[in-house]
Design a protein around this motif. Structure first.
Motif, PDB file in Angstrom:
ATOM      1  N   ASP A 155       4.410   1.323   0.493  1.00 27.08           N
ATOM      2  CA  ASP A 155       3.253   0.632   1.050  1.00 27.08           C
ATOM      3  C   ASP A 155       3.724  -0.407   2.061  1.00 27.08           C
ATOM      4  OD1 ASP A 155       1.032   1.804  -0.421  1.00 27.08           O
ATOM      5  OD2 ASP A 155       1.870   0.834  -2.189  1.00 27.08           O
ATOM      6  N   TRP A 171       6.752   9.824   8.210  1.00 27.51           N
ATOM      7  CA  TRP A 171       5.565   9.020   8.483  1.00 27.51           C
ATOM      8  C   TRP A 171       4.383   9.953   8.754  1.00 27.51           C
ATOM      9  CZ3 TRP A 171       6.468   3.604   8.625  1.00 27.51           C
ATOM     10  CH2 TRP A 171       7.809   3.237   8.631  1.00 27.51           C
ATOM     11  N   LYS A 187       0.621   7.239   3.438  1.00 25.11           N
ATOM     12  CA  LYS A 187       1.766   6.445   2.974  1.00 25.11           C
ATOM     13  C   LYS A 187       3.084   7.121   3.361  1.00 25.11           C
ATOM     14  CE  LYS A 187      -0.441   4.252  -1.030  1.00 25.11           C
ATOM     15  NZ  LYS A 187      -0.337   3.999  -2.489  1.00 25.11           N
ATOM     16  N   THR A 202       6.821   7.098  -2.187  1.00 25.01           N
ATOM     17  CA  THR A 202       6.008   6.500  -1.129  1.00 25.01           C
ATOM     18  C   THR A 202       6.258   4.994  -1.035  1.00 25.01           C
ATOM     19  OG1 THR A 202       4.149   6.201  -2.644  1.00 25.01           O
ATOM     20  CG2 THR A 202       4.204   8.238  -1.350  1.00 25.01           C
ATOM     21  N   PHE A 245       7.073   8.082   3.190  1.00 24.88           N
ATOM     22  CA  PHE A 245       7.931   8.338   2.029  1.00 24.88           C
ATOM     23  C   PHE A 245       9.343   8.691   2.492  1.00 24.88           C
ATOM     24  CE2 PHE A 245       5.577  12.222   3.032  1.00 24.88           C
ATOM     25  CZ  PHE A 245       6.590  13.172   3.165  1.00 24.88           C
ATOM     26  N   PRO A 290       8.567  13.336  -1.239  1.00 22.66           N
ATOM     27  CA  PRO A 290       7.193  12.869  -1.030  1.00 22.66           C
ATOM     28  C   PRO A 290       6.645  11.975  -2.134  1.00 22.66           C
ATOM     29  CG  PRO A 290       7.263  15.223  -1.553  1.00 22.66           C
ATOM     30  CD  PRO A 290       8.663  14.808  -1.285  1.00 22.66           C
ATOM     31  N   SER A 294      -3.078  11.285   2.219  1.00 21.69           N
ATOM     32  CA  SER A 294      -2.535   9.927   2.255  1.00 21.69           C
ATOM     33  C   SER A 294      -1.731   9.696   3.521  1.00 21.69           C
ATOM     34  CB  SER A 294      -1.640   9.686   1.037  1.00 21.69           C
ATOM     35  OG  SER A 294      -0.972   8.434   1.131  1.00 21.69           O
TER      36      SER A 294
END
Length: 313
Positions: free
Chosen positions: A186, A301, A174, A184, A176, A181, A172
């Protein structure tokens, strides 16, 4: 300057003490290492080329935009060259007998295939580390790399060979909360249908799909599927609870000061799959997936790079 093909370490004085196996029953592993010090890395030797995909959340100056991020997406072309081999690399021990490493230097060059723009240049070295008694560890592999942006990495891990094709997991992009982790977030840049000035656009997006953004490893699964008879998996990390080695280092600009980092490479994990195809006696296809966590503005990231490469004649 090219590496001298005939360079051979000559330890002074020579290393004469035998390596102590890390655990009982490893005699076969030690014997195999003596026969071929490169061990599972031997299949990397040579020149590789192919295509892949790169995703990176870049920090964006907050002033005057008020936006802290930019999502860069690259369809890539890559050249990855290994060799010549380095053998009998001496490591002197204090708490246990001396050991000798063996390895392959490499040079990785990646370009944006849509824009024909060079994006990444990385010299480095893969090495095998024999089993040790202090620390008590089995035989491992390690990757040492220098990235011109101001980061060096030391990844250590394991190598396993098994019949058949690899099982490639999802990954992923995404972001966080740092250290969490599961938390996350969006962001609109992740959705290609959302118009934004803070994501690669126009010609740079040619060939990029939403599935690729959601899961960059889908690019590896979508590659042509020849009959794979065996796979050697090299799995390494800059921070592994099972191994005491590994780490990342960043220049002051990346690390930052009291206000936090500009973008510090906090952790790197990578998996390389060396695949031997039907009718071949050695690996002729190389797939990899690498994840770098860049920390800035309170978040980690994900920076993901994947590729499928073929050995060149």
């Amino acid at each position: 300057m090219e590496s001298a093909a005939d360079f051979v370490f000559e330890p002074l004085p020579p290393i004469e003490e035998p390596t102590t196996p890390a655990a009982t029953g490893e005699q076969a592993t030690v014997a195999a290492a003596a026969a071929d010090p490169l061990g599972p890395l031997a299949g990397l030797a040579g020149n590789w080329a192919g295509q892949g995909f790169n995703v990176i959340w870049r920090p964006h100056p907050l002033k005057p935009s008020g936006q802290d991020r930019f999502l860069e997406l690259n369809v890539t072309s890559e050249q990855l060259d290994f060799g010549p081999a380095l053998r009998n690399i001496p490591n002197r021990g204090l708490l246990q007998p001396n050991i000798s490493l063996a390895g392959l230097n490499y040079l990785q060059q990646i370009s944006d295939a849509n824009l024909n723009a060079p994006q990444h240049f990385e010299p480095g070295l893969w090495v095998t580390v024999p089993g040790t008694s202090d620390p008590r560890e089995p035989r491992t592999v390690a990757r040492l790399a220098s990235i011109p942006h101001g980061t060096t990495i030391m990844l250590q891990g394991t190598a396993q060979t098994a019949a058949g094709a690899p099982t490639i997991p999802n990954v992923s992009i995404k972001p966080f909360t740092i250290g969490h982790p599961a938390q996350t977030i969006d962001f609109p840049e992740q959705t290609l249908a959302t118009v934004t000035q803070f994501r690669t656009g126009a010609t740079g997006l040619t060939g990029v799909t939403q599935q690729m953004v959601n899961n960059p490893n889908s690019v590896l699964r979508a590659a042509p599927s020849p009959q794979i008879t065996t796979t050697t998996t090299l799995q390494v990390s800059s921070r592994d609870a099972a191994l005491p080695g590994g780490g990342t280092a960043n220049i002051a600009f990346l690390t930052g000061a009291k206000d936090g980092p500009n973008a510090v490479a906090a952790r790197v994990t990578a998996t390389f799959w060396l695949e031997t195809l039907q009718a071949d006696t050695e690996p002729r296809r190389l797939q990899y997936s690498q994840l770098v966590l860049l920390n800035f503005n309170g978040l980690s990231w994900p920076h993901v790079t994947v590729a499928t490469l073929s050995k060149q004649p």
